[in-house]
Design an enzyme around this catalytic site. Structure first.
Site, mmCIF file in Angstrom:
data_model
loop_
_atom_site.group_PDB
_atom_site.id
_atom_site.type_symbol
_atom_site.label_atom_id
_atom_site.label_comp_id
_atom_site.label_asym_id
_atom_site.label_seq_id
_atom_site.Cartn_x
_atom_site.Cartn_y
_atom_site.Cartn_z
ATOM 1 N N ASP A 218 72.043 -12.692 45.685
ATOM 2 C CA ASP A 218 72.063 -11.297 46.014
ATOM 3 C C ASP A 218 73.120 -11.449 47.368
ATOM 4 O OD1 ASP A 218 72.275 -8.750 47.321
ATOM 5 O OD2 ASP A 218 70.007 -9.194 48.334
ATOM 6 N N GLN B 100 66.901 -13.324 43.925
ATOM 7 C CA GLN B 100 67.458 -13.290 45.496
ATOM 8 C C GLN B 100 68.240 -14.471 46.175
ATOM 9 O OE1 GLN B 100 63.384 -13.530 47.776
ATOM 10 N NE2 GLN B 100 63.019 -11.010 48.188
ATOM 11 N N TYR C 8 69.666 0.441 48.815
ATOM 12 C CA TYR C 8 70.898 2.173 49.467
ATOM 13 C C TYR C 8 69.114 2.836 49.418
ATOM 14 C CZ TYR C 8 74.336 -0.580 46.055
ATOM 15 O OH TYR C 8 74.910 -1.748 45.951
ATOM 16 N N SER D 233 73.184 -8.570 49.823
ATOM 17 C CA SER D 233 72.366 -9.016 51.591
ATOM 18 C C SER D 233 73.235 -9.660 52.579
ATOM 19 C CB SER D 233 71.137 -9.765 50.746
ATOM 20 O OG SER D 233 70.350 -8.861 50.760
ATOM 21 N N ARG E 55 68.249 -6.273 42.529
ATOM 22 C CA ARG E 55 67.185 -7.318 43.643
ATOM 23 C C ARG E 55 65.974 -7.202 43.368
ATOM 24 N NH1 ARG E 55 71.016 -3.898 48.511
ATOM 25 N NH2 ARG E 55 70.827 -5.978 49.450
#
Length: 366
Positions: free
Chosen positions: A127, A124, A225, A130, A119
């Protein structure tokens, strides 16, 4: 290269939608799609054929494709059908399922795990965590509103006034922030808790109240996390959450610990203290759940309380979930595949972490 799109067995999403399949085809690849692979996501076989893809059986795809793609990892028997030089993209969750790594190694293939993409800024657009968390956060609120026997917004009518519902969000990551935004749009009073002090500004910018416990460990390297906290902190956290849960109409939990079961944030006693008809949506159900009474994969009724423990809530919005998921995959594929030729460069930070098995050599170690 032949790119195989596998039909999911227990998921309504599809890994590659026709629009993106077309782009892959124009880059020197041949696209093979299993019959009805996109049907549950509202993409027909005819749409795939229209962009030049071929509809092939599952057996043919597994045996012939140079690059296979699925959202959920296949079982051992099917993985073993792939030829030795094949590349297989999926979410293998090796930190939760080490056996799958051994299977991939024995198959002699190259396995690229989407959930292991680091990440970092340059990744991005790849991902999936997300992308899917955003959908889950939105749908959590919509489902809660459907089960709650009360209005979300305040209403003033000739018959009297109705106060707004109170929503508590535990965890202000991507899913939590989307849940906050959605609950606020529906007119509820929203509170949010997170161990990271940095989340306070984001929570308050969306119109919610930030509930804070002093003394949290904040590991910026945790990749979004939650991190394990001290026992002293956990005691303070339990007391605060218990108080807020008892006053809430809806609680949405999002806390996950990488490589571990989700932390229990809501105990049986807390559930029993809730108002009649209240709703809990546990977005950590796939890792056991943040609520002690969550039944992963089910919607449970504990007295008058509804606990929603659907494991992958994003799959309840399969059309948009598939579109976002496959764009993440497409951006990832562009890192190593050009004009039908794959080049997996382990000096690339993205490939270094996500290539968990390379030509049968296991690279992932817990």
């Amino acid at each position: 290269m032949i790119i195989g799109i596998i039909r999911e067995q227990d998921d309504t999403r599809v890994s590659i939608v026709p629009e993106v399949a077309s782009k892959l085809g124009k880059d020197g690849n041949e696209i093979w799609v299993e019959p009805s692979a996109g049907a549950s996501s509202y993409f027909s076989d005819q749409e795939y054929e229209k962009i030049g893809a071929k509809i092939k059986s599952r057996e043919e795809i597994l045996r012939m494709a140079g690059l296979n793609i699925s959202i959920t990892a296949l079982d051992e028997n099917e993985i073993m059908k792939m030829h030795k030089s094949a590349i297989y993209i999926s979410s293998f969750h090796p930190y939760m399922n080490e056996e799958i790594v051994s299977v991939l190694g024995r198959a002699g293939i190259t396995a690229l795990s989407l959930d292991m993409i680091p990440r970092i800024t340059m990744a991005q657009t790849m991902d999936i965590l997300s992308s899917m968390a955003s959908i889950s956060g939105y749908k959590a609120v919509i489902m809660a509103a459907g089960y709650l026997p009360r209005y979300f917004p305040m209403l003033t009518t000739a018959a009297g006034s109705i106060p707004p519902s109170r929503v508590l969000i535990l965890g202000a990551g991507v899913a939590g922030l989307q849940a906050i935004a959605t609950a606020r749009r529906l007119g509820s009073i929203v509170e949010a808790f997170d161990t990271r002090h940095a989340a306070k500004e984001e929570v308050e910018s969306l119109g919610a109240k930030f509930v804070e416990v002093e003394g949290a460990k904040d590991d910026k390297k945790a990749g979004g996390y939650a991190v394990e906290q001290t026992e002293e902190y956990k005691t303070k956290q339990r007391e605060l959450i218990a108080d807020r849960v008892s006053k809430s109409d809806v609680v949405i939990t999002t806390a996950l610990l990488r490589s571990k079961l989700a932390p229990i944030l809501i105990t049986r006693e807390m559930v029993e203290s809730m108002k009649q008809g209240s709703v809990i949506v546990d977005l950590a159900a796939s890792a056991g759940g943040n609520c002690e009474l969550t039944r992963p994969g089910e919607i449970a009724r504990i007295g008058t309380i509804t606990i929603i423990g659907i494991k992958e809530l994003s799959s309840t919005l399969p059309l948009h979930a598939s579109q976002l998921y496959c764009k993440n995959i497409f951006n990832y594929i562009k890192v190593f595949l050009n004009q039908g030729v794959a080049n997996i460069d382990l000096n690339n930070e993205i490939m270094k972490h996500s290539a968990i098995v390379l030509n049968g050599e296991i690279r992932y170690h817990k």
